[in-house]
Design an enzyme around this catalytic site. Structure first.
Site, PDB file in Angstrom:
ATOM      1  N   PRO A   1     -30.623  -7.468  29.395  1.00 35.67           N
ATOM      2  CA  PRO A   1     -29.468  -8.257  28.939  1.00 35.67           C
ATOM      3  C   PRO A   1     -29.335  -8.201  27.422  1.00 35.67           C
ATOM      4  O   PRO A   1     -30.325  -8.304  26.701  1.00 35.67           O
ATOM      5  CB  PRO A   1     -29.804  -9.675  29.409  1.00 35.67           C
ATOM      6  CG  PRO A   1     -31.297  -9.689  29.533  1.00 35.67           C
ATOM      7  CD  PRO A   1     -31.696  -8.312  29.934  1.00 35.67           C
TER       8      PRO A   1
ATOM      9  N   ALA B   1     -26.404 -12.652  28.575  1.00 36.28           N
ATOM     10  CA  ALA B   1     -26.575 -14.056  28.939  1.00 36.28           C
ATOM     11  C   ALA B   1     -25.225 -14.761  28.954  1.00 36.28           C
ATOM     12  O   ALA B   1     -24.439 -14.651  28.007  1.00 36.28           O
ATOM     13  CB  ALA B   1     -27.514 -14.737  27.954  1.00 36.28           C
TER      14      ALA B   1
ATOM     15  N   GLN C   1     -27.137 -12.712  34.274  1.00 36.55           N
ATOM     16  CA  GLN C   1     -28.079 -13.583  33.585  1.00 36.55           C
ATOM     17  C   GLN C   1     -27.348 -14.845  33.135  1.00 36.55           C
ATOM     18  O   GLN C   1     -26.275 -14.775  32.534  1.00 36.55           O
ATOM     19  CB  GLN C   1     -28.713 -12.898  32.378  1.00 36.55           C
ATOM     20  CG  GLN C   1     -29.891 -13.708  31.829  1.00 36.55           C
ATOM     21  CD  GLN C   1     -30.418 -13.216  30.502  1.00 36.55           C
ATOM     22  OE1 GLN C   1     -29.701 -13.249  29.507  1.00 36.55           O
ATOM     23  NE2 GLN C   1     -31.660 -12.771  30.482  1.00 36.55           N
TER      24      GLN C   1
ATOM     25  N   TYR D   1     -34.215 -20.538  24.217  1.00 42.35           N
ATOM     26  CA  TYR D   1     -33.086 -21.282  24.758  1.00 42.35           C
ATOM     27  C   TYR D   1     -33.593 -22.462  25.605  1.00 42.35           C
ATOM     28  O   TYR D   1     -34.796 -22.739  25.650  1.00 42.35           O
ATOM     29  CB  TYR D   1     -32.152 -20.348  25.520  1.00 42.35           C
ATOM     30  CG  TYR D   1     -31.605 -19.248  24.639  1.00 42.35           C
ATOM     31  CD1 TYR D   1     -30.980 -19.550  23.432  1.00 42.35           C
ATOM     32  CD2 TYR D   1     -31.757 -17.903  24.977  1.00 42.35           C
ATOM     33  CE1 TYR D   1     -30.506 -18.549  22.593  1.00 42.35           C
ATOM     34  CE2 TYR D   1     -31.288 -16.898  24.140  1.00 42.35           C
ATOM     35  CZ  TYR D   1     -30.653 -17.223  22.949  1.00 42.35           C
ATOM     36  OH  TYR D   1     -30.191 -16.235  22.110  1.00 42.35           O
TER      37      TYR D   1
ATOM     38  N   ARG E   1     -36.553 -14.629  33.494  1.00 39.66           N
ATOM     39  CA  ARG E   1     -37.030 -13.945  32.284  1.00 39.66           C
ATOM     40  C   ARG E   1     -37.829 -14.909  31.412  1.00 39.66           C
ATOM     41  O   ARG E   1     -37.399 -16.045  31.177  1.00 39.66           O
ATOM     42  CB  ARG E   1     -35.844 -13.393  31.492  1.00 39.66           C
ATOM     43  CG  ARG E   1     -36.268 -12.448  30.359  1.00 39.66           C
ATOM     44  CD  ARG E   1     -35.062 -11.917  29.606  1.00 39.66           C
ATOM     45  NE  ARG E   1     -35.308 -10.581  29.081  1.00 39.66           N
ATOM     46  CZ  ARG E   1     -34.965 -10.179  27.863  1.00 39.66           C
ATOM     47  NH1 ARG E   1     -34.378 -11.012  27.020  1.00 39.66           N
ATOM     48  NH2 ARG E   1     -35.188  -8.950  27.463  1.00 39.66           N
TER      49      ARG E   1
END
Length: 364
Positions: free
Chosen positions: A22, A55, A97, A178, A225
């Protein structure tokens, strides 16, 4: 070479072990809806064993750079449907994602003056783009315990939208500082409720999200992930092996399709274990029985080596896929690799996005 051998991931037979990682590319429209050009970009790379999209935000409280991707509205899902259709027509497999920026959300773009949310009221180090130029990350608001179920529901809604868009599965972004990563790591999670303290508690948010998405897609089409070594914004963990070993074991119990681990084997690369630190590939493999995908500045040879050694099952490539849409074919024929233009990564438009040549047009 093992790189070119098929692999079964969950319930999906994939044609090779060369995956597309990604990468944010900022080519959606102002409403964060993918344009037809986004579908063209991914379809050009459909020879990858698996494409993992950029993402895509699950919430209006997850605000990134202009024209970044999201999938919390029907219109955004419709845009992603066009991308999925183009990839499938080209013979590819694509997972969406999904993520929430949490404390890394751009404070200047938050709706109605809202403050970014996080597990604890601890700001990131550094700056974000901002509406009028770079601004410091805001000190976030700690989510109340009773609010967390609503965020889990946002992830589930995003998964429902991804399924409606025709995606083959979902990758949960639990990496790169994140929101999920913020809950996992004890430097950013100072909570004293059921979502903080022990590794078991800090993994609870991820587990609840994974369970919600499994309800949508089934366990065979859900991946996660992780980036245990990511520390660029001041995030970190006092015992990554314990934290991420526990997280991997929890994902094993849920039976998800794969774990995607960001861990470079080159000590000089970003997100390699720090000097004196522990490599976590073996830890993850002991805790999780399914396919382990790794990412982190791999070359064709180092990717082949890590798969041949049994340390990983597939390798996801990032920057090489920006400028080599036919990366599989270039690897297979040992052809020269094109270099990406860093100035066009986030600039919008076709240049540096869908105009990189394929072998038959590259004079190779």
């Amino acid at each position: 070479m093992k790189l070119f051998s098929p692999i079964t991931v969950g319930g999906t037979e994939l044609k090779n072990r060369i995956f597309m990682a990604p990468m944010a590319r900022a080519r959606c429209d102002e409403g964060r809806v993918p344009t037809p050009m986004v579908g063209q970009y991914y379809a050009q790379r459909a020879s990858a064993g698996l494409i993992i999209t950029e993402a895509s935000s699950v919430s209006p409280l997850s605000q990134s750079r202009p024209c970044a991707s999201a999938i919390y509205t029907d219109k955004q899902a419709k845009g992603w449907q066009g991308a999925a259709e183009q990839v499938h027509q080209a013979g590819g497999v694509i997972f969406q994602q999904i993520y929430h920026l949490g404390r890394k959300s751009d404070p200047s773009r938050m709706p109605d003056g809202a403050v970014p949310v996080a597990p604890s009221a601890i700001a990131c180090q550094g700056q974000v783009a901002g509406l009028n130029g770079p601004v410091d990350f805001a000190t976030p608001r700690a989510l109340e315990t009773e609010e967390i179920a609503g965020v889990v529901e946002e992830f589930k809604n995003a998964a429902l939208n991804a399924k409606a868009a025709g995606m083959d599965g979902v990758e949960i972004h639990g990496a790169n500082g994140y929101l999920i990563d913020q809950f996992l790591k004890d430097r950013s999670n100072q909570r004293s409720d059921l979502y903080g303290g022990s590794a078991e508690n800090r993994c609870r948010f991820l587990i609840e999200i994974a369970e919600a998405i499994i309800d949508v897609f089934g366990k065979d089409r859900v991946g996660v992930r992780f980036s245990p070594h990511f520390a660029a914004d001041g995030i970190g963990d006092s015992d990554p092996a314990a934290t991420f070993g526990h997280a991997a074991a929890a994902m094993n119990d849920l039976g998800i399709a794969y774990i995607h681990l960001v861990e470079a084997t080159d000590p000089a690369a970003r997100q390699a274990p720090p000097e004196g630190g522990q490599a976590l590939m073996p830890v993850m493999h002991r805790a999780y029985n399914g396919p382990l995908i790794v990412n982190g500045a791999y070359t064709m040879q180092s990717a082949e080596d890590v798969i041949a050694s049994g340390a990983a099952d597939a390798v996801a490539f990032a920057n090489l896929y920006i400028s080599n849409p036919d990366l599989v074919e270039r690897f297979r024929s040992d052809a020269p690799l094109a270099e990406a233009s860093p100035d066009t990564i986030y600039t919008g438009g076709e240049v540096g996005y869908v105009d990189y040549p394929i072998l038959e047009n590259a004079g190779v």
